[in-house]
Design an enzyme around this catalytic site. Structure first.
Site, PDB file in Angstrom:
ATOM      1  N   ARG A   1       0.835  -1.205   0.000  1.00  0.00           N
ATOM      2  CA  ARG A   1       0.000   0.000   0.000  1.00  0.00           C
ATOM      3  C   ARG A   1       0.862   1.243   0.000  1.00  0.00           C
ATOM      4  NH1 ARG A   1      -5.426  -1.560   3.335  1.00  0.00           N
ATOM      5  NH2 ARG A   1      -5.579  -3.648   2.456  1.00  0.00           N
TER       6      ARG A   1
ATOM      7  N   GLU B   1       0.778   4.068   1.175  1.00  0.00           N
ATOM      8  CA  GLU B   1       0.158   4.930   2.187  1.00  0.00           C
ATOM      9  C   GLU B   1       0.750   6.327   2.094  1.00  0.00           C
ATOM     10  OE1 GLU B   1      -2.233   3.982   3.997  1.00  0.00           O
ATOM     11  OE2 GLU B   1      -2.110   1.793   4.174  1.00  0.00           O
TER      12      GLU B   1
ATOM     13  N   ARG C   1       2.051   3.071  12.757  1.00  0.00           N
ATOM     14  CA  ARG C   1       1.272   1.840  12.594  1.00  0.00           C
ATOM     15  C   ARG C   1       0.933   1.504  11.142  1.00  0.00           C
ATOM     16  NH1 ARG C   1      -4.309   3.476  12.815  1.00  0.00           N
ATOM     17  NH2 ARG C   1      -4.328   5.698  13.108  1.00  0.00           N
ATOM     18  N   HIS C   2       1.599   2.170  10.199  1.00  0.00           N
ATOM     19  CA  HIS C   2       1.414   1.834   8.781  1.00  0.00           C
ATOM     20  C   HIS C   2       2.737   1.404   8.164  1.00  0.00           C
ATOM     21  CE1 HIS C   2      -2.251   4.278   9.271  1.00  0.00           C
ATOM     22  NE2 HIS C   2      -2.730   3.418   8.393  1.00  0.00           N
TER      23      HIS C   2
ATOM     24  N   GLU D   1      -7.104  -0.254  15.078  1.00  0.00           N
ATOM     25  CA  GLU D   1      -7.841  -1.262  14.311  1.00  0.00           C
ATOM     26  C   GLU D   1      -6.908  -2.409  13.919  1.00  0.00           C
ATOM     27  OE1 GLU D   1      -9.543   0.175  10.489  1.00  0.00           O
ATOM     28  OE2 GLU D   1      -8.835  -1.753   9.734  1.00  0.00           O
TER      29      GLU D   1
ATOM     30  N   SER E   1     -10.503  -5.732   9.344  1.00  0.00           N
ATOM     31  CA  SER E   1     -11.749  -5.336   8.678  1.00  0.00           C
ATOM     32  C   SER E   1     -12.350  -6.563   8.043  1.00  0.00           C
ATOM     33  CB  SER E   1     -11.493  -4.343   7.536  1.00  0.00           C
ATOM     34  OG  SER E   1     -11.154  -3.111   8.045  1.00  0.00           O
TER      35      SER E   1
ATOM     36  N   ARG F   1       0.296  -5.565  13.011  1.00  0.00           N
ATOM     37  CA  ARG F   1      -0.479  -4.855  14.059  1.00  0.00           C
ATOM     38  C   ARG F   1      -0.846  -5.808  15.192  1.00  0.00           C
ATOM     39  NH1 ARG F   1      -4.490  -0.432  11.423  1.00  0.00           N
ATOM     40  NH2 ARG F   1      -2.899   0.703  10.258  1.00  0.00           N
TER      41      ARG F   1
HETATM   42  P1  AMO Z   1      -8.221  -3.229   5.377  1.00  0.00           P
HETATM   43  O1  AMO Z   1      -7.800  -2.315   4.285  1.00  0.00           O
HETATM   44  O2  AMO Z   1      -8.939  -2.619   6.548  1.00  0.00           O
HETATM   45  O3  AMO Z   1      -9.195  -4.361   4.807  1.00  0.00           O
HETATM   46  O4  AMO Z   1      -6.959  -4.031   5.907  1.00  0.00           O
HETATM   47  C1  AMO Z   1      -7.111  -5.068   6.858  1.00  0.00           C
HETATM   48  C2  AMO Z   1      -6.110  -4.913   7.985  1.00  0.00           C
HETATM   49  O5  AMO Z   1      -4.782  -4.908   7.464  1.00  0.00           O
HETATM   50  C3  AMO Z   1      -3.961  -4.085   8.258  1.00  0.00           C
HETATM   51  N1  AMO Z   1      -3.348  -3.055   7.401  1.00  0.00           N
HETATM   52  C4  AMO Z   1      -2.114  -2.553   7.560  1.00  0.00           C
HETATM   53  N2  AMO Z   1      -1.146  -2.817   8.446  1.00  0.00           N
HETATM   54  C5  AMO Z   1       0.001  -2.135   8.323  1.00  0.00           C
HETATM   55  N3  AMO Z   1       0.249  -1.212   7.383  1.00  0.00           N
HETATM   56  C6  AMO Z   1      -0.690  -0.904   6.468  1.00  0.00           C
HETATM   57  N4  AMO Z   1      -0.427  -0.002   5.531  1.00  0.00           N
HETATM   58  C7  AMO Z   1      -1.943  -1.599   6.529  1.00  0.00           C
HETATM   59  N5  AMO Z   1      -3.071  -1.547   5.815  1.00  0.00           N
HETATM   60  C8  AMO Z   1      -3.905  -2.446   6.354  1.00  0.00           C
HETATM   61  C9  AMO Z   1      -4.844  -3.477   9.335  1.00  0.00           C
HETATM   62  C10 AMO Z   1      -6.215  -3.607   8.745  1.00  0.00           C
HETATM   63  O6  AMO Z   1      -7.203  -3.685   9.742  1.00  0.00           O
HETATM   64  N6  AMO Z   1      -9.932  -6.565   2.028  1.00  0.00           N
HETATM   65  C11 AMO Z   1     -10.133  -6.034   3.355  1.00  0.00           C
HETATM   66  C12 AMO Z   1     -10.271  -7.139   4.393  1.00  0.00           C
HETATM   67  C13 AMO Z   1     -11.529  -7.961   4.250  1.00  0.00           C
HETATM   68  O7  AMO Z   1     -12.629  -7.366   4.180  1.00  0.00           O
HETATM   69  O8  AMO Z   1     -11.416  -9.189   4.235  1.00  0.00           O
HETATM   70  C14 AMO Z   1      -8.951  -5.133   3.715  1.00  0.00           C
HETATM   71  O9  AMO Z   1      -7.900  -5.159   3.119  1.00  0.00           O
HETATM   72  O10 AMO Z   1      -4.698  -4.286  10.508  1.00  0.00           O
END
Ligand code: AMO
Ligand code: ATP
Length: 434
Positions: free
Chosen positions: A211, A213, A219-220, A357, A360, A408
């Site tokens: 991602r 970001e 936390r990302h 979080e 999701s 996380r």
């Molecule tokens: P979402 O985008 O909320 O949902 O991502 C799910 C979980 O992944 C983790 N996460 C990250 N951790 C670290 N760095 C990041 N950049 C990052 N982005 C996400 C978080 C987040 O809660 N497809 C849906 C899931 C589903 O519905 O099955 C999804 O990707 O802990």
């Protein structure tokens, strides 16, 4: 290495060859000690200068800290030694001499900043408390796989080079693929959904997500490990049950199998697996509880996403892992199903640690017509997703699932301040190597 004995297995009365790193040399004059470290622990090697061959003493005490050596000798009980035993060396072999200038001190006497540590992970992971994080990470993945097995899931692997994004268009890393536009995968979302309509029905995947970001936060990550679950004939509540089971199993695995590691991190007394069911709050209840604290400048209204601050306020209120359910449809992605009796409210849920979080998920839209409509509402071209949507025409069961951020989970489990601590070689805006 033939005949090597781990330091932890060296017992009084044995003649052993131990091999590892020179942790420390303490020269007290007539007597000196070399502490040798390997993956199982440390052992003291004793040099009595007057009684030993000069060459042996010179080699043993002249070696630089963090060099790799092997020592052959007899093991004896010695209550004053750190582990209760010591080796009296017959021979010392310097296998790989270390530079006297070390970029960081693995004995931990001199602190290093995170960037220095990340640039020198090999040395950083010689420290017990850093190594412990990655031993625990491995245990989390092992326990999570076992928990998925208990749920009768099949482990899958899906492509990481893909043609479309799924989690909103802004966070994609574009790449070129033989002259064609392509992206690094943000989530296995569409692929795992395709598999619930296959003969597999219930699947999980542990793999990287990418991602781009916008923000640099504690936390990302730009490359993270996603723990994904998807099951045919599950609704969102059953998916939440599975989520609870997997997260609890991860904690239980660590509690059972990582006592030494928890001790190295100073967590042996406070570490506890979350017990019982995680509270399930609707989004509306969550807003009410946040607003009732009066801690936000502006009260939240229906349709708002939860800011980091709002997440913290609610986390403090609830004080344990919890779910937020029934999110407004408008802020959940196209693949999340709305409630049949109220299209404004979705079956989407998040699972939260009090500090952030973690997950999701939701029940998915499995009806072809509704799915295509959802694409259009989100401004996405259903044509680009034809490889996905067309399978919904050939018998797609109702299904639900979720994605859990692996780092996380580890970060919150161990109280790490920065998510980068939970990754060997993190990728962030500043960091592309090592
Ligand atoms: P979402 O985008 O909320 O949902 O991502 C799910 C979980 O992944 C983790 N996460 C990250 N951790 C670290 N760095 C990041 N950049 C990052 N982005 C996400 C978080 C987040 O809660 N497809 C849906 C899931 C589903 O519905 O099955 C999804 O990707 O802990
Ligand atoms: P020598 O033993 O040749 O007379 P020395 O006088 O330097 O040399 P000691 O007086 O025996 O050595 O010990 C110095 C320090 O090292 C003391 O504090 C002692 O407790 C400690 N010591 C001695 N032997 C051991 C051992 N095998 N393991 C750990 N500590 C030790």
């Amino acid at each position: 290495m033939e005949n090597r004995t781990y330091t932890a297995d060296a017992a009084p009365g044995d003649t052993v060859t131990v091999a590892g790193w020179v942790h420390e040399i303490r020269d007290l004059g007539g007597i000196a000690f070399l502490i040798l470290r390997d993956t199982t622990g440390k052992i003291q090697v004793k040099f009595e200068k007057d009684e030993m061959d000069d060459d042996l003493v010179d080699t043993g005490l002249g070696v630089q800290r963090e060099s790799v050596i092997s020592v052959t000798g007899d093991v004896e009980e010695e209550p004053r030694a750190p582990t209760g035993v010591e080796v009296t060396p017959e021979s010392v072999d310097v296998i790989s001499e270390a530079d006297p200038e070390l970029p960081l001190d693995p004995s931990g006497k001199v602190d290093a900043e995170l960037p220095t540590r990340l640039d020198n992970r090999t040395l950083d992971l010689r420290k017990d408390e850093v190594k412990a994080i990655f031993e625990i990470r491995a245990e989390v993945l092992r326990s999570v796989r076992e928990a998925f097995r208990e749920l009768d899931c099949t482990e899958i692997n899906t492509p990481k080079i893909v043609a479309t994004g799924t989690e909103g268009g802004t966070e994609l890393f574009p790449i070129t693929y033989f002259g064609q536009e392509a992206f690094m995968n943000q989530s296995p979302q569409l692929f795992k959904q395709l598999m619930v309509g296959s003969g597999l029905e219930r699947v999980f995947e542990i793999g990287p997500i990418f991602r781009a970001e916008e923000h640099n936060t504690p936390r990302h990550l730009n490359e993270a490990t996603s723990i994904d679950f998807e099951s045919a004939f599950y609704d969102h509540t059953e998916a939440m049950d599975a989520c609870e089971h997997v997260v609890q199993s991860a904690y239980e695995g660590v509690a059972e199998n990582c006592q030494d590691e928890l001790e190295a991190l100073g967590l042996e007394d406070e570490f506890a697996a979350p017990e019982g069911d995680f509270p399930r709050l609707t989004y509306e209840e969550a807003l009410d509880r946040i607003n009732a604290t009066g801690e936000l400048d502006e009260p939240l209204v229906w349709g708002d996403d939860l800011s980091t601050e709002a997440e913290h306020v609610l986390g403090q209120e609830v004080g344990e892992h919890y779910f937020i359910t029934d999110w407004p449809s408008e802020i959940k992605p196209f693949y999340i199903k709305d409630h049949d009796d109220d299209a404004e409210v979705s079956t989407g849920f998040d699972m939260m640690h009090p500090s952030m979080e973690l997950v999701s998920g939701g029940q998915r839209e499995h009806r072809f017509d509704h799915l295509v409509e959802g694409f259009e509402q989100q401004g996405l071209d259903p044509e680009a997703f034809e490889y996905y949507t067309k399978m919904f025409k050939y018998g797609m069961p109702p299904h639900a699932g979720w994605g859990l951020g692996g780092e996380r989970l580890i970060m919150t489990m161990l109280g790490l301040e920065n998510i980068r601590e939970a990754v060997l070689f993190p990728r962030d805006r500043q960091r592309l190597s090592p």
